[in-house]
Write a protein that holds these residues in place. Structure first.
Motif, mmCIF file in Angstrom:
data_model
loop_
_atom_site.group_PDB
_atom_site.id
_atom_site.type_symbol
_atom_site.label_atom_id
_atom_site.label_comp_id
_atom_site.label_asym_id
_atom_site.label_seq_id
_atom_site.Cartn_x
_atom_site.Cartn_y
_atom_site.Cartn_z
ATOM 1 N N TYR A 186 0.838 -1.199 0.000
ATOM 2 C CA TYR A 186 0.000 0.000 0.000
ATOM 3 C C TYR A 186 0.876 1.252 0.000
ATOM 4 C CZ TYR A 186 -4.668 -2.049 0.684
ATOM 5 O OH TYR A 186 -5.863 -2.689 0.518
ATOM 6 N N GLN A 230 -11.038 2.354 2.146
ATOM 7 C CA GLN A 230 -10.606 3.255 1.085
ATOM 8 C C GLN A 230 -9.289 3.955 1.392
ATOM 9 O OE1 GLN A 230 -12.069 3.843 -2.044
ATOM 10 N NE2 GLN A 230 -10.121 4.902 -2.320
ATOM 11 N N ASP A 231 -9.042 4.261 2.679
ATOM 12 C CA ASP A 231 -7.943 5.180 3.003
ATOM 13 C C ASP A 231 -6.774 4.541 3.735
ATOM 14 O OD1 ASP A 231 -9.367 4.728 5.307
ATOM 15 O OD2 ASP A 231 -9.276 6.788 6.022
ATOM 16 N N GLN A 245 -10.463 7.683 -13.919
ATOM 17 C CA GLN A 245 -11.488 7.248 -12.980
ATOM 18 C C GLN A 245 -12.854 7.790 -13.379
ATOM 19 O OE1 GLN A 245 -10.490 5.278 -9.882
ATOM 20 N NE2 GLN A 245 -8.928 5.007 -11.463
ATOM 21 N N CYS A 282 -15.999 8.863 -8.411
ATOM 22 C CA CYS A 282 -14.894 8.721 -7.453
ATOM 23 C C CYS A 282 -14.694 9.987 -6.627
ATOM 24 C CB CYS A 282 -13.599 8.350 -8.172
ATOM 25 S SG CYS A 282 -12.832 9.714 -9.084
ATOM 26 N N TRP A 326 -11.446 9.115 -4.677
ATOM 27 C CA TRP A 326 -11.232 7.716 -4.332
ATOM 28 C C TRP A 326 -10.772 6.959 -5.568
ATOM 29 C CZ3 TRP A 326 -15.919 6.035 -0.776
ATOM 30 C CH2 TRP A 326 -15.848 6.750 0.422
ATOM 31 N N ARG A 330 -9.348 3.815 -7.645
ATOM 32 C CA ARG A 330 -9.337 2.356 -7.613
ATOM 33 C C ARG A 330 -8.242 1.892 -8.560
ATOM 34 N NH1 ARG A 330 -15.106 -0.384 -6.386
ATOM 35 N NH2 ARG A 330 -15.785 1.056 -4.762
ATOM 36 N N ARG A 370 -7.028 0.447 -3.366
ATOM 37 C CA ARG A 370 -7.693 1.736 -3.248
ATOM 38 C C ARG A 370 -6.758 2.774 -2.636
ATOM 39 N NH1 ARG A 370 -14.007 0.727 -2.035
ATOM 40 N NH2 ARG A 370 -14.215 -1.291 -3.062
ATOM 41 N N GLU A 376 -6.954 6.976 -1.351
ATOM 42 C CA GLU A 376 -7.761 8.174 -1.128
ATOM 43 C C GLU A 376 -6.884 9.411 -1.275
ATOM 44 O OE1 GLU A 376 -10.937 8.756 2.127
ATOM 45 O OE2 GLU A 376 -9.149 9.758 2.941
#
Length: 254
Positions: A4, A57-58, A86, A90, A108, A110, A114, A116
């Motif tokens: 991530y 998401q974050d 996107q 989003c 957001w 993808r 994910r 943010e």
């Protein structure tokens, strides 16, 4: 978490490398990335067990901050959406529906995971940083809409949130409108002066009247801008003082 982090850094570097001059007219911007800590992530999963880890998401977060109007903030969010191909869905506007006082525009993404992207004006960022320091002292739950039972603390937190959703929001709307009107007035003045240069009878009563009205509007916009600048400077100073107070309390507690 390492993966991530790699994705967050990738998004940060891509945003940082883009030429934003056309939107921000040379004003500086900052792009940073961060990961949720394991403790914060565990707390989030425990607060709402409906969402599995990949749906959070974050976990990977990126922040884009600049001195910009609300219109420019929308434009930046739209540019980020387009950059990563996107869907318009989003974009999540947290300015009209702030969460615990927090106002921003989120994109957001993808990607393989994910990400943010928080798009914030400088003053939105100053408030968020102050409130984050307050949460370190008064309890992390205030970030999620939970207010303490103690009346004095409840009033304090409500006051801090009101600074964002009322004071700062009104300042930003006012600044946005003044700049928009000022830009339109300047464009109209330029058109009139161009016509004058091309031979329009600038001595006519109608021309002088229209020109006078536009020049007055231009001066009014300039005066309004100075008033907003002064009021915003006071709010920024207040936010700095509050953050300094919470930071000092946190340091004393060790």
């Amino acid at each position: 978490m390492e993966y991530y982090n790699d994705v967050a850094v990738f998004v940060q570097e891509k945003l940082d490398s883009l030429d934003w001059d056309s939107l921000l007219t040379g004003r500086p911007f900052t792009v940073t990335s961060r990961l949720k800590t394991l403790d914060t992530l565990t707390q989030k999963l425990n607060r709402d067990r409906r969402y599995p880890l990949p749906a959070v998401q974050d976990i990977a977060g990126v922040r884009f901050e600049a001195e910009m109007t609300l219109d420019e903030q929308d434009a930046v969010a739209g540019a980020i959406m387009g950059m990563f191909n996107q869907d318009p869905g989003c974009i999540h506007d947290l300015r009209s529906e702030p969460h615990s006082g927090y106002r921003a525009v989120h994109v957001w993404l993808r990607l393989p995971v994910r990400v943010e992207v928080q798009v914030r004006t400088r003053i939105q960022g100053l408030w968020a940083n102050m409130y984050e320091s307050a949460a370190d002292v008064l309890g992390r739950e205030i970030r999620y809409g939970e207010l303490p039972a103690d009346a004095a603390l409840h009033a304090l937190i409500t006051t801090m949130q009101d600074i964002s959703v009322t004071k700062i929001a009104l300042l930003e709307v006012s600044r946005n409108e003044v700049i928009r009107i000022g830009a339109q007035t300047a464009a109209n003045l330029a058109i009139l002066r161009s016509l004058e240069a091309e031979g329009l009878d600038s001595s006519s009563e109608q021309f002088r009247h229209v020109l006078g009205q536009l020049e007055k509007s231009d001066l009014d916009a300039e005066a309004a801008q100075k008033g907003i600048d002064a009021e915003e400077a006071e709010v920024r100073a207040s936010l700095d003082e509050w953050k300094g107070l919470f930071d000092s309390i946190r340091e004393e507690r060790g």
